[in-house]
Design a protein around this motif. Structure first.
Motif, short mmCIF file in Angstrom:
data_model
loop_
_atom_site.label_atom_id
_atom_site.label_comp_id
_atom_site.label_asym_id
_atom_site.label_seq_id
_atom_site.Cartn_x
_atom_site.Cartn_y
_atom_site.Cartn_z
N MET A 107 0.83 -1.20 0.00
CA MET A 107 0.00 0.00 0.00
C MET A 107 0.87 1.26 0.00
SD MET A 107 -0.94 2.60 2.19
CE MET A 107 -0.46 1.94 3.76
N GLU A 108 1.92 1.23 0.82
CA GLU A 108 2.83 2.39 0.95
C GLU A 108 3.46 2.74 -0.39
OE1 GLU A 108 7.04 2.35 3.04
OE2 GLU A 108 5.46 2.03 4.53
N ARG A 113 4.22 7.07 -3.93
CA ARG A 113 5.07 7.38 -5.09
C ARG A 113 4.24 8.19 -6.10
NH1 ARG A 113 7.36 4.92 -1.09
NH2 ARG A 113 8.81 3.22 -1.53
N SER A 114 4.91 8.95 -6.93
CA SER A 114 4.21 9.62 -8.02
C SER A 114 3.73 8.54 -8.98
CB SER A 114 5.13 10.59 -8.75
OG SER A 114 6.12 9.85 -9.46
N ASP A 117 6.68 7.22 -10.88
CA ASP A 117 7.57 6.39 -10.06
C ASP A 117 6.98 5.01 -9.82
OD1 ASP A 117 9.54 8.27 -9.96
OD2 ASP A 117 8.96 9.09 -8.02
N LEU A 118 5.65 4.96 -9.61
CA LEU A 118 5.00 3.66 -9.43
C LEU A 118 5.08 2.86 -10.73
CD1 LEU A 118 3.30 1.64 -7.81
CD2 LEU A 118 1.25 2.93 -8.47
N PHE A 119 4.89 3.54 -11.86
CA PHE A 119 4.99 2.88 -13.17
C PHE A 119 6.40 2.31 -13.38
CE2 PHE A 119 5.73 3.20 -17.83
CZ PHE A 119 4.81 2.24 -18.24
N LYS A 120 7.42 3.11 -13.03
CA LYS A 120 8.81 2.64 -13.19
C LYS A 120 9.09 1.45 -12.29
CE LYS A 120 10.99 7.05 -14.48
NZ LYS A 120 11.70 8.20 -13.90
N LEU A 152 -5.01 -0.42 -6.25
CA LEU A 152 -4.01 0.56 -5.80
C LEU A 152 -2.71 0.43 -6.57
CD1 LEU A 152 -4.10 0.86 -1.88
CD2 LEU A 152 -4.63 2.65 -3.54
N VAL A 153 -2.22 -0.80 -6.76
CA VAL A 153 -0.95 -0.96 -7.48
C VAL A 153 -1.14 -0.86 -9.00
CG1 VAL A 153 0.17 -2.33 -5.67
CG2 VAL A 153 -1.00 -3.53 -7.54
N SER A 154 -2.40 -0.95 -9.47
CA SER A 154 -2.66 -0.90 -10.92
C SER A 154 -2.85 0.52 -11.44
CB SER A 154 -3.94 -1.69 -11.25
OG SER A 154 -3.88 -2.98 -10.73
N THR A 155 -3.08 1.46 -10.55
CA THR A 155 -3.53 2.79 -10.97
C THR A 155 -2.42 3.63 -11.60
OG1 THR A 155 -4.86 4.66 -10.21
CG2 THR A 155 -3.04 4.00 -8.79
N PHE A 156 -2.83 4.61 -12.41
CA PHE A 156 -1.91 5.65 -12.88
C PHE A 156 -2.66 6.96 -12.71
CE2 PHE A 156 0.55 8.35 -15.63
CZ PHE A 156 1.84 7.86 -15.55
N ARG A 157 -2.58 7.51 -11.51
CA ARG A 157 -3.37 8.70 -11.17
C ARG A 157 -2.90 9.95 -11.91
NH1 ARG A 157 -5.72 7.64 -5.88
NH2 ARG A 157 -4.68 5.85 -4.96
N TYR A 158 -3.82 10.87 -12.13
CA TYR A 158 -3.45 12.21 -12.58
C TYR A 158 -2.66 12.87 -11.45
CZ TYR A 158 -4.18 17.26 -13.19
OH TYR A 158 -4.01 18.63 -13.27
N ASP A 159 -1.49 13.43 -11.78
CA ASP A 159 -0.60 13.96 -10.74
C ASP A 159 -0.70 15.49 -10.56
OD1 ASP A 159 0.73 12.03 -9.29
OD2 ASP A 159 2.32 11.75 -10.77
N GLY A 160 -1.56 16.13 -11.33
CA GLY A 160 -1.61 17.60 -11.28
C GLY A 160 -2.49 18.13 -10.17
N ASN A 161 -2.72 19.46 -10.20
CA ASN A 161 -3.45 20.14 -9.12
C ASN A 161 -4.89 20.51 -9.46
OD1 ASN A 161 -1.25 20.12 -7.31
ND2 ASN A 161 -0.30 21.79 -8.49
N GLU A 162 -5.33 20.20 -10.69
CA GLU A 162 -6.71 20.55 -11.08
C GLU A 162 -7.70 19.78 -10.20
OE1 GLU A 162 -7.89 22.72 -13.49
OE2 GLU A 162 -5.81 23.37 -13.60
#
Length: 316
Positions: A107-108, A113-114, A117-120, A152-162
């Motif tokens: 989970m951590e 991670r961004s 970074d999680l993708f890498k 949780l480990v599959s996601t690729f979240r939007y990293d911006g501030n919108e």
């Protein structure tokens, strides 16, 4: 915010490699020399050192370190020297093993991670273990833990501030309904936590607090002994206030009867170049003791010196 102290005049990677080679030769390993080099180089510098060491001496630096060092000191040096994505892959794989399994570590990694970074880390995992992180997490978990951890480990979240405030309000209401129904594993609750950006989640949870009078984690404390609820609360903390989460991991690791060295080494190695300053401030605020003093009191020898160098307390 990097907090790692790097000497102003860094020797060339070739010089570092030569010094490391010297540290391994002779009648005993020169641990002080290893610390003076590796603890004061950033991720990019450590990567180049590893490449040049392998080219020059025909041996992987990590293998040489593994041969020369032992116990807790070896673990912190190896974790630190690894490329961050490789390190995450290694820690995640360890967390799926029977004797070292830890839903918390998975989970951590997924939550602090961004997205990149999680993708890498997942790419490094596939390259090293010839399997995907998702399939290993799915195979080694079950029930509610699997329902939460796989997305949780599959996601690729939007990293911006919108942020969409209308969505934040409607999803805060949805979360409140599901928690009131004690439907803690409901697909909508899990969907919101595992797909929304961190900025969007913060807006949703702020609205939750303002609208319903309680922080969400307070409402999720209905059963203190429920392991799934503990993980759910930790997930929310990691996504919104990672420094608070890591402060607690360190506090529990240090205050245990017999330090939890794995947790201590993991947090120091993975956060030293990310948000260690914020974690130290949170630790001081929460415990009225500086983190380096707590570590110094609880560890010793080269292991202590390496940890202190990484939390930004090392002397050159």
């Amino acid at each position: 915010m990097a907090t790692l102290r790097v000497p102003p005049q860094v020797p060339s990677p070739a010089e570092d490699c030569e010094q490391l080679r010297k540290a391994f030769q002779g009648w005993g390993t020169n641990e002080a020399l290893i610390i003076s080099i590796l603890a004061h180089r950033n991720a990019a510098q450590r990567k180049v050192i590893q490449e040049i060491y392998a080219e020059t001496y025909g041996e992987e630096l990590l293998k040489a370190l593994d041969k020369e060092l032992s116990s807790d000191f070896e673990r912190i040096v190896l974790l630190w020297t690894l490329d961050p994505a490789e390190r995450d892959a290694f820690l995640a794989n360890e967390a799926t093993k029977r004797l070292t399994s830890s839903n918390w570590v998975l989970m951590e990694i997924a939550c602090t991670r961004s997205s990149l970074d999680l993708f890498k880390a997942k790419q490094a995992y596939q390259a090293r273990y010839k399997r995907s992180l998702e399939e290993d997490v799915a195979y080694h978990t079950s029930g509610d833990f699997r329902r939460l951890l796989v997305p949780l480990v599959s996601t690729f979240r939007y990293d911006g501030n919108e942020v969409n405030m209308t969505l934040a309000k409607s999803e805060a209401k949805l979360l409140h309904e599901k928690i009131a129904e004690k439907a803690y594993n409901h697909e909508d609750l899990i969907r919101i936590l595992t797909t929304r950006s961190k900025a969007q989640l913060n807006a949703t949870l702020n609205h939750y607090n303002n609208e319903f009078g309680n922080a969400i984690n307070k409402d999720l404390k209905t059963d203190a002994g429920d392991e799934y609820l503990k993980l759910l609360r930790a997930t929310i903390k990691c996504l919104t206030y990672p420094e608070k989460y890591f402060e607690k991991v360190l506090r529990l690791a240090i205050n245990k009867l017999g330090t939890d060295e794995w947790a201590l080494a993991r947090v120091v190695a993975t956060r030293a170049e990310v948000d260690m300053q914020r974690i130290k401030e949170e630790y001081q605020r929460r415990n009225s003791v500086p983190l380096d003093s707590a570590i110094g009191k609880d560890t010793s020898g080269d292991y202590e010196k390496m940890l202190l160098a990484l939390v930004g307390h090392g002397d050159y």
